[in-house]
Design a protein around this motif. Sequence first.
Motif, PDB file in Angstrom:
ATOM      1  N   VAL A  16       0.847  -1.199   0.000  1.00  0.00           N
ATOM      2  CA  VAL A  16       0.000   0.000   0.000  1.00  0.00           C
ATOM      3  C   VAL A  16       0.881   1.247   0.000  1.00  0.00           C
ATOM      4  CG1 VAL A  16      -1.703   1.336   1.310  1.00  0.00           C
ATOM      5  CG2 VAL A  16      -1.949  -1.152   1.108  1.00  0.00           C
ATOM      6  N   SER A  17       1.918   1.249   0.831  1.00  0.00           N
ATOM      7  CA  SER A  17       2.839   2.389   0.870  1.00  0.00           C
ATOM      8  C   SER A  17       3.579   2.548  -0.453  1.00  0.00           C
ATOM      9  CB  SER A  17       3.838   2.215   2.022  1.00  0.00           C
ATOM     10  OG  SER A  17       3.169   2.145   3.266  1.00  0.00           O
ATOM     11  N   LEU A  18       3.968   1.433  -1.058  1.00  0.00           N
ATOM     12  CA  LEU A  18       4.676   1.477  -2.332  1.00  0.00           C
ATOM     13  C   LEU A  18       3.801   2.052  -3.439  1.00  0.00           C
ATOM     14  CD1 LEU A  18       7.115   0.767  -4.121  1.00  0.00           C
ATOM     15  CD2 LEU A  18       6.141  -1.538  -4.366  1.00  0.00           C
ATOM     16  N   VAL A  19       2.566   1.603  -3.522  1.00  0.00           N
ATOM     17  CA  VAL A  19       1.653   2.128  -4.544  1.00  0.00           C
ATOM     18  C   VAL A  19       1.363   3.606  -4.285  1.00  0.00           C
ATOM     19  CG1 VAL A  19      -0.675   1.954  -5.521  1.00  0.00           C
ATOM     20  CG2 VAL A  19       0.645  -0.120  -5.058  1.00  0.00           C
ATOM     21  N   ASP A  20       1.239   3.981  -3.019  1.00  0.00           N
ATOM     22  CA  ASP A  20       1.042   5.380  -2.664  1.00  0.00           C
ATOM     23  C   ASP A  20       2.208   6.225  -3.181  1.00  0.00           C
ATOM     24  OD1 ASP A  20      -0.495   7.385  -0.895  1.00  0.00           O
ATOM     25  OD2 ASP A  20       1.548   7.555  -0.135  1.00  0.00           O
ATOM     26  N   TRP A  21       3.439   5.716  -3.004  1.00  0.00           N
ATOM     27  CA  TRP A  21       4.615   6.439  -3.489  1.00  0.00           C
ATOM     28  C   TRP A  21       4.621   6.525  -5.015  1.00  0.00           C
ATOM     29  CZ3 TRP A  21       8.836   4.434  -6.369  1.00  0.00           C
ATOM     30  CH2 TRP A  21       9.874   5.347  -6.565  1.00  0.00           C
ATOM     31  N   VAL A  22       4.309   5.422  -5.683  1.00  0.00           N
ATOM     32  CA  VAL A  22       4.297   5.413  -7.150  1.00  0.00           C
ATOM     33  C   VAL A  22       3.273   6.407  -7.676  1.00  0.00           C
ATOM     34  CG1 VAL A  22       3.753   4.033  -9.188  1.00  0.00           C
ATOM     35  CG2 VAL A  22       5.150   3.051  -7.355  1.00  0.00           C
ATOM     36  N   LEU A  23       2.079   6.391  -7.127  1.00  0.00           N
ATOM     37  CA  LEU A  23       1.046   7.324  -7.572  1.00  0.00           C
ATOM     38  C   LEU A  23       1.454   8.764  -7.307  1.00  0.00           C
ATOM     39  CD1 LEU A  23      -2.313   5.638  -6.505  1.00  0.00           C
ATOM     40  CD2 LEU A  23      -1.493   6.045  -8.833  1.00  0.00           C
ATOM     41  N   GLY A  24       2.085   8.985  -6.167  1.00  0.00           N
ATOM     42  CA  GLY A  24       2.475  10.343  -5.813  1.00  0.00           C
ATOM     43  C   GLY A  24       3.498  10.957  -6.735  1.00  0.00           C
ATOM     44  N   ARG A  25       4.308  10.100  -7.408  1.00  0.00           N
ATOM     45  CA  ARG A  25       5.291  10.635  -8.356  1.00  0.00           C
ATOM     46  C   ARG A  25       4.597  11.297  -9.529  1.00  0.00           C
ATOM     47  NH1 ARG A  25       7.407  11.971  -5.267  1.00  0.00           N
ATOM     48  NH2 ARG A  25       5.970  10.909  -3.889  1.00  0.00           N
ATOM     49  N   ARG A  26       3.357  10.953  -9.780  1.00  0.00           N
ATOM     50  CA  ARG A  26       2.613  11.514 -10.904  1.00  0.00           C
ATOM     51  C   ARG A  26       1.991  12.869 -10.568  1.00  0.00           C
ATOM     52  NH1 ARG A  26       0.526   7.502 -14.520  1.00  0.00           N
ATOM     53  NH2 ARG A  26      -1.456   8.649 -14.591  1.00  0.00           N
ATOM     54  N   SER A  27       1.854  13.165  -9.262  1.00  0.00           N
ATOM     55  CA  SER A  27       1.118  14.372  -8.886  1.00  0.00           C
ATOM     56  C   SER A  27       1.813  15.219  -7.830  1.00  0.00           C
ATOM     57  CB  SER A  27      -0.265  13.984  -8.360  1.00  0.00           C
ATOM     58  OG  SER A  27      -0.132  13.216  -7.169  1.00  0.00           O
ATOM     59  N   GLY A  28       2.955  14.766  -7.319  1.00  0.00           N
ATOM     60  CA  GLY A  28       3.633  15.504  -6.260  1.00  0.00           C
ATOM     61  C   GLY A  28       3.007  15.295  -4.902  1.00  0.00           C
ATOM     62  N   ALA A  29       2.168  14.260  -4.772  1.00  0.00           N
ATOM     63  CA  ALA A  29       1.517  13.952  -3.502  1.00  0.00           C
ATOM     64  C   ALA A  29       2.068  12.634  -2.972  1.00  0.00           C
ATOM     65  CB  ALA A  29       0.000  13.871  -3.706  1.00  0.00           C
ATOM     66  N   GLY A  30       1.447  12.104  -1.926  1.00  0.00           N
ATOM     67  CA  GLY A  30       1.826  10.799  -1.410  1.00  0.00           C
ATOM     68  C   GLY A  30       3.149  10.813  -0.672  1.00  0.00           C
ATOM     69  N   LEU A  31       3.660   9.612  -0.364  1.00  0.00           N
ATOM     70  CA  LEU A  31       4.903   9.474   0.375  1.00  0.00           C
ATOM     71  C   LEU A  31       6.109   9.847  -0.480  1.00  0.00           C
ATOM     72  CD1 LEU A  31       4.309   5.986   2.065  1.00  0.00           C
ATOM     73  CD2 LEU A  31       4.105   8.223   3.153  1.00  0.00           C
ATOM     74  N   THR A  32       7.127  10.408   0.159  1.00  0.00           N
ATOM     75  CA  THR A  32       8.429  10.566  -0.492  1.00  0.00           C
ATOM     76  C   THR A  32       9.187   9.244  -0.354  1.00  0.00           C
ATOM     77  OG1 THR A  32       9.532  11.306   1.519  1.00  0.00           O
ATOM     78  CG2 THR A  32       8.453  13.004   0.159  1.00  0.00           C
ATOM     79  N   LEU A  33      10.308   9.108  -1.063  1.00  0.00           N
ATOM     80  CA  LEU A  33      11.074   7.864  -0.993  1.00  0.00           C
ATOM     81  C   LEU A  33      11.604   7.597   0.419  1.00  0.00           C
ATOM     82  CD1 LEU A  33      11.996   5.452  -2.640  1.00  0.00           C
ATOM     83  CD2 LEU A  33      14.062   6.740  -3.241  1.00  0.00           C
ATOM     84  N   PRO A  34      12.177   8.590   1.120  1.00  0.00           N
ATOM     85  CA  PRO A  34      12.604   8.323   2.505  1.00  0.00           C
ATOM     86  C   PRO A  34      11.439   7.940   3.411  1.00  0.00           C
ATOM     87  CG  PRO A  34      13.649  10.311   1.669  1.00  0.00           C
ATOM     88  CD  PRO A  34      12.602   9.940   0.672  1.00  0.00           C
ATOM     89  N   GLU A  35      10.290   8.577   3.213  1.00  0.00           N
ATOM     90  CA  GLU A  35       9.119   8.220   4.015  1.00  0.00           C
ATOM     91  C   GLU A  35       8.664   6.799   3.722  1.00  0.00           C
ATOM     92  OE1 GLU A  35       7.114  12.658   4.562  1.00  0.00           O
ATOM     93  OE2 GLU A  35       6.652  11.461   2.784  1.00  0.00           O
ATOM     94  N   LEU A  36       8.717   6.398   2.458  1.00  0.00           N
ATOM     95  CA  LEU A  36       8.370   5.033   2.085  1.00  0.00           C
ATOM     96  C   LEU A  36       9.265   4.041   2.821  1.00  0.00           C
ATOM     97  CD1 LEU A  36       7.039   2.811   0.340  1.00  0.00           C
ATOM     98  CD2 LEU A  36       8.725   3.367  -1.451  1.00  0.00           C
ATOM     99  N   GLY A  37      10.562   4.282   2.799  1.00  0.00           N
ATOM    100  CA  GLY A  37      11.482   3.385   3.493  1.00  0.00           C
ATOM    101  C   GLY A  37      11.199   3.316   4.984  1.00  0.00           C
ATOM    102  N   THR A  38      10.894   4.453   5.582  1.00  0.00           N
ATOM    103  CA  THR A  38      10.599   4.492   7.016  1.00  0.00           C
ATOM    104  C   THR A  38       9.322   3.723   7.329  1.00  0.00           C
ATOM    105  OG1 THR A  38      11.668   6.662   7.190  1.00  0.00           O
ATOM    106  CG2 THR A  38      10.196   6.022   8.973  1.00  0.00           C
ATOM    107  N   TYR A  39       8.300   3.909   6.518  1.00  0.00           N
ATOM    108  CA  TYR A  39       7.041   3.177   6.709  1.00  0.00           C
ATOM    109  C   TYR A  39       7.280   1.668   6.630  1.00  0.00           C
ATOM    110  CZ  TYR A  39       3.299   6.759   6.659  1.00  0.00           C
ATOM    111  OH  TYR A  39       2.427   7.762   6.990  1.00  0.00           O
ATOM    112  N   VAL A  40       8.009   1.221   5.614  1.00  0.00           N
ATOM    113  CA  VAL A  40       8.213  -0.221   5.414  1.00  0.00           C
ATOM    114  C   VAL A  40       8.979  -0.834   6.584  1.00  0.00           C
ATOM    115  CG1 VAL A  40       9.354  -1.954   3.970  1.00  0.00           C
ATOM    116  CG2 VAL A  40       8.052  -0.101   2.897  1.00  0.00           C
ATOM    117  N   VAL A  41      10.005  -0.148   7.065  1.00  0.00           N
ATOM    118  CA  VAL A  41      10.758  -0.653   8.216  1.00  0.00           C
ATOM    119  C   VAL A  41       9.856  -0.721   9.444  1.00  0.00           C
ATOM    120  CG1 VAL A  41      12.627  -0.148   9.829  1.00  0.00           C
ATOM    121  CG2 VAL A  41      13.008   0.102   7.371  1.00  0.00           C
TER     122      VAL A  41
END
Length: 248
Positions: free
Chosen positions: A75-100
């Motif tokens: 879910v976090s990964l898809v949120d990050w992927v979608l956010g790259r299209r619009s400038g929203a969602g998780l950033t890459l560091p936030e994605l890593g933090t969420y997954v850990v």
Amino acid sequence: MTSQQPPLWRRTVAELLGSCLLVMIVVGSGIAAQQLSPNDVGLQLLQNSTATVLGLTVLILVFGPVSGAHFNPVVSLVDWVLGRRSGAGLTLPELGTYVVAQTVGAISGSVAANAMFDVGTSISAKERATTGHLLGEVVATAGLVLLIFALAATKRGALAAPAVGAYIGAAYWFTSSTSFANPAVTVGRIFSDTFAGIAPSSVPGFVVAQLIGAAVGLGLLLILFPAAARTADDVILPHSSETPSPRP
């Protein structure tokens, strides 16, 4: 993320606690079911799935306003992927933090459930990675991703808690794998050789199947809801801070 997001440390705590409690519910109810109904696997699954439906619904309601209640790396990964299209969602560091946080929380939840039922923490020997199980994980994960992001895209986030709980409860029964649909939960369930456990050798196949399912779900989402990327900040539930804070 927007300036209205809670600080990352607070969201991390929410993801860790939520993932911990989720696996505690899954593993703990599995142990209880095994003890209460030792000769009826179907009844064990009913007890396990019912507890998971109710528990997951509550956890989304509690932690959703803080972190979005992802509790799930896909879910976090898809949120990050979608956010790259619009400038929203998780950033890459936030994605890593969420997954850990999700993974550590999931392992902790398994250990805590074992301790509550005094069964001891041990590595599961339950092999699950058959072709049918892996297909089940693709289907379960694709459906989960499509559901979560479709609700956000159509401004129906208020329904996320009961809808996600209901979907996971149904997927316990209509998928051969009983719908793990979550890499962190899959890893966490290694550490309990009980009804809900999974052998380490089955985990890589499950995780790959879940990632494939996430890609399928994302593809279907973009076909059905092309504007979904703009709502990446609202997954699973909209989460904002009362006092605007600087970007972490």
